[in-house]
Design an enzyme around this catalytic site. Structure first.
Site, PDB file in Angstrom:
ATOM      1  N   ARG A  74      22.030  45.982  25.592  1.00  0.00           N
ATOM      2  CA  ARG A  74      21.903  45.033  24.486  1.00  0.00           C
ATOM      3  C   ARG A  74      21.280  45.645  23.235  1.00  0.00           C
ATOM      4  O   ARG A  74      21.194  44.992  22.202  1.00  0.00           O
ATOM      5  CB  ARG A  74      21.036  43.836  24.922  1.00  0.00           C
ATOM      6  CG  ARG A  74      21.567  43.067  26.137  1.00  0.00           C
ATOM      7  CD  ARG A  74      22.873  42.354  25.820  1.00  0.00           C
ATOM      8  NE  ARG A  74      23.346  41.564  26.948  1.00  0.00           N
ATOM      9  CZ  ARG A  74      24.204  42.002  27.878  1.00  0.00           C
ATOM     10  NH1 ARG A  74      24.664  43.249  27.813  1.00  0.00           N
ATOM     11  NH2 ARG A  74      24.588  41.213  28.862  1.00  0.00           N
ATOM     12  N   GLN A  83      42.330  48.768  32.492  1.00  0.00           N
ATOM     13  CA  GLN A  83      41.608  48.458  33.728  1.00  0.00           C
ATOM     14  C   GLN A  83      42.567  47.837  34.729  1.00  0.00           C
ATOM     15  O   GLN A  83      43.340  46.941  34.391  1.00  0.00           O
ATOM     16  CB  GLN A  83      40.449  47.500  33.447  1.00  0.00           C
ATOM     17  CG  GLN A  83      39.678  47.046  34.675  1.00  0.00           C
ATOM     18  CD  GLN A  83      40.233  45.764  35.269  1.00  0.00           C
ATOM     19  OE1 GLN A  83      40.744  44.904  34.558  1.00  0.00           O
ATOM     20  NE2 GLN A  83      40.145  45.636  36.582  1.00  0.00           N
ATOM     21  N   GLY A 129      24.052  45.200  31.126  1.00  0.00           N
ATOM     22  CA  GLY A 129      22.728  44.970  30.552  1.00  0.00           C
ATOM     23  C   GLY A 129      22.426  45.683  29.259  1.00  0.00           C
ATOM     24  O   GLY A 129      21.293  45.623  28.766  1.00  0.00           O
ATOM     25  N   TYR A 183      43.299  46.150  38.672  1.00  0.00           N
ATOM     26  CA  TYR A 183      43.029  45.654  40.012  1.00  0.00           C
ATOM     27  C   TYR A 183      44.233  46.005  40.885  1.00  0.00           C
ATOM     28  O   TYR A 183      45.363  46.054  40.397  1.00  0.00           O
ATOM     29  CB  TYR A 183      42.839  44.141  40.028  1.00  0.00           C
ATOM     30  CG  TYR A 183      41.557  43.654  39.406  1.00  0.00           C
ATOM     31  CD1 TYR A 183      40.328  43.934  39.996  1.00  0.00           C
ATOM     32  CD2 TYR A 183      41.570  42.881  38.242  1.00  0.00           C
ATOM     33  CE1 TYR A 183      39.142  43.479  39.431  1.00  0.00           C
ATOM     34  CE2 TYR A 183      40.390  42.420  37.678  1.00  0.00           C
ATOM     35  CZ  TYR A 183      39.184  42.714  38.272  1.00  0.00           C
ATOM     36  OH  TYR A 183      38.013  42.263  37.728  1.00  0.00           O
ATOM     37  N   SER A 216      28.634  50.592  37.854  1.00  0.00           N
ATOM     38  CA  SER A 216      28.828  49.196  37.463  1.00  0.00           C
ATOM     39  C   SER A 216      28.590  48.277  38.650  1.00  0.00           C
ATOM     40  O   SER A 216      28.955  48.603  39.780  1.00  0.00           O
ATOM     41  CB  SER A 216      30.254  48.987  36.938  1.00  0.00           C
ATOM     42  OG  SER A 216      30.504  47.619  36.656  1.00  0.00           O
ATOM     43  N   HIS A 222      29.649  45.034  38.084  1.00  0.00           N
ATOM     44  CA  HIS A 222      30.522  43.950  37.601  1.00  0.00           C
ATOM     45  C   HIS A 222      29.722  42.943  36.770  1.00  0.00           C
ATOM     46  O   HIS A 222      29.984  41.734  36.802  1.00  0.00           O
ATOM     47  CB  HIS A 222      31.201  43.254  38.779  1.00  0.00           C
ATOM     48  CG  HIS A 222      32.617  42.826  38.488  1.00  0.00           C
ATOM     49  ND1 HIS A 222      33.711  43.468  39.018  1.00  0.00           N
ATOM     50  CD2 HIS A 222      33.111  41.822  37.728  1.00  0.00           C
ATOM     51  CE1 HIS A 222      34.823  42.856  38.611  1.00  0.00           C
ATOM     52  NE2 HIS A 222      34.474  41.867  37.821  1.00  0.00           N
ATOM     53  N   THR A 248      38.986  49.214  39.063  1.00  0.00           N
ATOM     54  CA  THR A 248      37.833  48.420  39.493  1.00  0.00           C
ATOM     55  C   THR A 248      37.875  48.280  41.010  1.00  0.00           C
ATOM     56  O   THR A 248      38.865  47.809  41.575  1.00  0.00           O
ATOM     57  CB  THR A 248      37.847  47.037  38.830  1.00  0.00           C
ATOM     58  OG1 THR A 248      37.712  47.206  37.409  1.00  0.00           O
ATOM     59  CG2 THR A 248      36.702  46.180  39.334  1.00  0.00           C
ATOM     60  N   SER A 259      41.432  44.703  29.950  1.00  0.00           N
ATOM     61  CA  SER A 259      41.408  44.127  31.288  1.00  0.00           C
ATOM     62  C   SER A 259      42.805  43.750  31.760  1.00  0.00           C
ATOM     63  O   SER A 259      43.638  43.283  30.979  1.00  0.00           O
ATOM     64  CB  SER A 259      40.520  42.881  31.289  1.00  0.00           C
ATOM     65  OG  SER A 259      40.645  42.158  32.492  1.00  0.00           O
ATOM     66  N   LYS A 315      35.525  52.419  38.741  1.00  0.00           N
ATOM     67  CA  LYS A 315      34.475  51.541  38.205  1.00  0.00           C
ATOM     68  C   LYS A 315      33.921  50.661  39.326  1.00  0.00           C
ATOM     69  O   LYS A 315      34.664  49.916  39.953  1.00  0.00           O
ATOM     70  CB  LYS A 315      35.058  50.662  37.094  1.00  0.00           C
ATOM     71  CG  LYS A 315      34.100  49.633  36.506  1.00  0.00           C
ATOM     72  CD  LYS A 315      34.795  48.872  35.393  1.00  0.00           C
ATOM     73  CE  LYS A 315      33.936  47.745  34.847  1.00  0.00           C
ATOM     74  NZ  LYS A 315      33.824  46.618  35.810  1.00  0.00           N
TER      75      LYS A 315
END
Length: 367
Positions: free
Chosen positions: A290, A131, A288, A133, A253, A255, A159, A110, A231
């Site tokens: 898992r 990643q 999500g 910004y 995505s 986020h 992103t 990030s 993304k």
């Protein structure tokens, strides 16, 4: 709930992280935007998809390996970009990168990391993406991209769903205080005072560029030779636009449910995006995931691989580098079992016919 000291699945790391972290930081990692509908739906949507196994197949040997932008990895599970790992563990992103290297997969670092991109690059031999910004001062974003390229990062993950930060009410209530991003030291002032709420909100809204548009991706491409993945795509319209501007891949995505609440669960729109791009670029998904069965479902619906965020942070908070390795191994082992029980000996054999969506289940029930 009494829990064994050693977790047996990824979800159990969340409770260990809750015990290990100050409430402010636990809430930061776990929280979503506003009513947290999207946050919860990201996980629940996977549960609404069922698997259609094939029997009597030769599954003595299971090959989980795949390629991402030409790089061979051991499994279709990447580490998603998540910020400020030192809030979870003193070794921060260095521990996470070492775990990725040990598991032979890719880490996406990030922009908001608490270890610099140089520190992470020198810590291990993991394949790393960066990643990004885009800041109001475009020269800062360009410098970050160039630093990433010169330090051996293999791709830029742009992103695009954050022209402003989503309303994360737990952070406002906790008056979240965060350290300045290590990668911005010497490039940008990070002294932004909040109005009594989240310090992260003040930082992001004060520095990111809300005017960044599709046309500006040409500028970003001119700053680097690295492939660019986008993304934050959730619709077929934006998937088509992504192709038009020449990205190398798309990450479906929302986020992690932290931006626009009541946006769709990523698994619910994955197939829409996949159909829009055809075979032109690989499509990935986060949000999500898992269980290994979640990875299996995503691949059946067309994803090349998945990215995992919160579980990695939970593993890091609970047990450091070892915890991250355990999370990745759990997902890998569960995926291997799901493949064996579904009659797939390699990831290439996972097809659309292996899953049934909620909509399809309703149709079948009416027949």
């Amino acid at each position: 709930m009494i829990m064994a000291e050693e977790p047996v699945n990824v979800n159990e790391f969340k409770e260990l992280a809750r015990k290990a972290l100050p409430k402010m930081y636990y809430d930061f990692y776990t929280g979503g935007a506003e009513d947290q509908y999207t946050l919860q739906n990201n996980e629940e949507a996977f549960r609404r998809i069922t698997i259609r196994p094939r029997i009597l197949r030769d599954v003595r040997s299971i090959d989980l390996s795949t390629t991402v932008l030409g790089y061979n990895i051991s499994m279709p599970v990447l580490i998603a970009p998540t910020s400020m790992h030192k809030l979870a563990n003193p070794e921060g992103e260095i521990a996470t990168a070492r775990a990725a290297s040990a598991c032979n997969t890719i880490m996406v670092l990030s922009t908001g990391s608490t270890c610099s991109l140089e520190e992470v690059a020198s810590s291990c031999s993991a394949i790393r993406f960066f990643q990004l910004y885009v800041y109001k001062r475009r020269d800062i974003s360009a410098k970050l991209v160039q630093k990433a390229e010169s330090n051996g990062y293999k791709a830029i993950v742009l992103t695009v769903d954050c022209p402003r930060i989503g309303r994360r009410e737990a952070d406002v209530k906790n008056k979240l205080v965060v350290p300045p991003p290590k990668n911005l030291e010497g490039l940008l002032s990070t002294e932004f005072v909040s109005d009594g709420g989240s310090g992260l909100e003040a930082l992001i809204n004060g520095t990111l560029d809300p005017s960044f548009r599709w046309e500006d991706i040409a500028w970003l491409k001119s700053t680097t030779n690295l492939p660019i993945l986008i993304k934050g795509v959730l619709t077929h319209e934006d998937a088509i636009k992504s192709l038009e501007v020449g990205v190398a891949g798309i990450i479906v995505s929302n986020h992690g449910g932290r931006q626009l609440d009541y946006s769709p669960a990523t698994i619910d729109v994955l197939e829409e995006v996949v159909h829009a791009v055809g075979e032109k670029v690989p499509v990935f998904i986060d949000g999500g995931i898992r269980r290994g069965t979640d990875v299996f479902k995503a691949m059946a619906l067309g994803a090349r691989a998945v990215l995992v965020g919160r579980p990695v942070v939970f593993g890091l908070a609970a047990k450091g580098e070892y915890g991250v390795k355990r999370v990745l191994k759990m997902l890998k082992d569960e995926l291997e079992l799901a493949m064996a029980l579904s009659g797939c000996s390699s990831t290439k054999e996972i097809t659309r016919s292996h899953v049934r969506t909620e909509h399809e289940q309703r149709i079948v029930s009416m027949l």
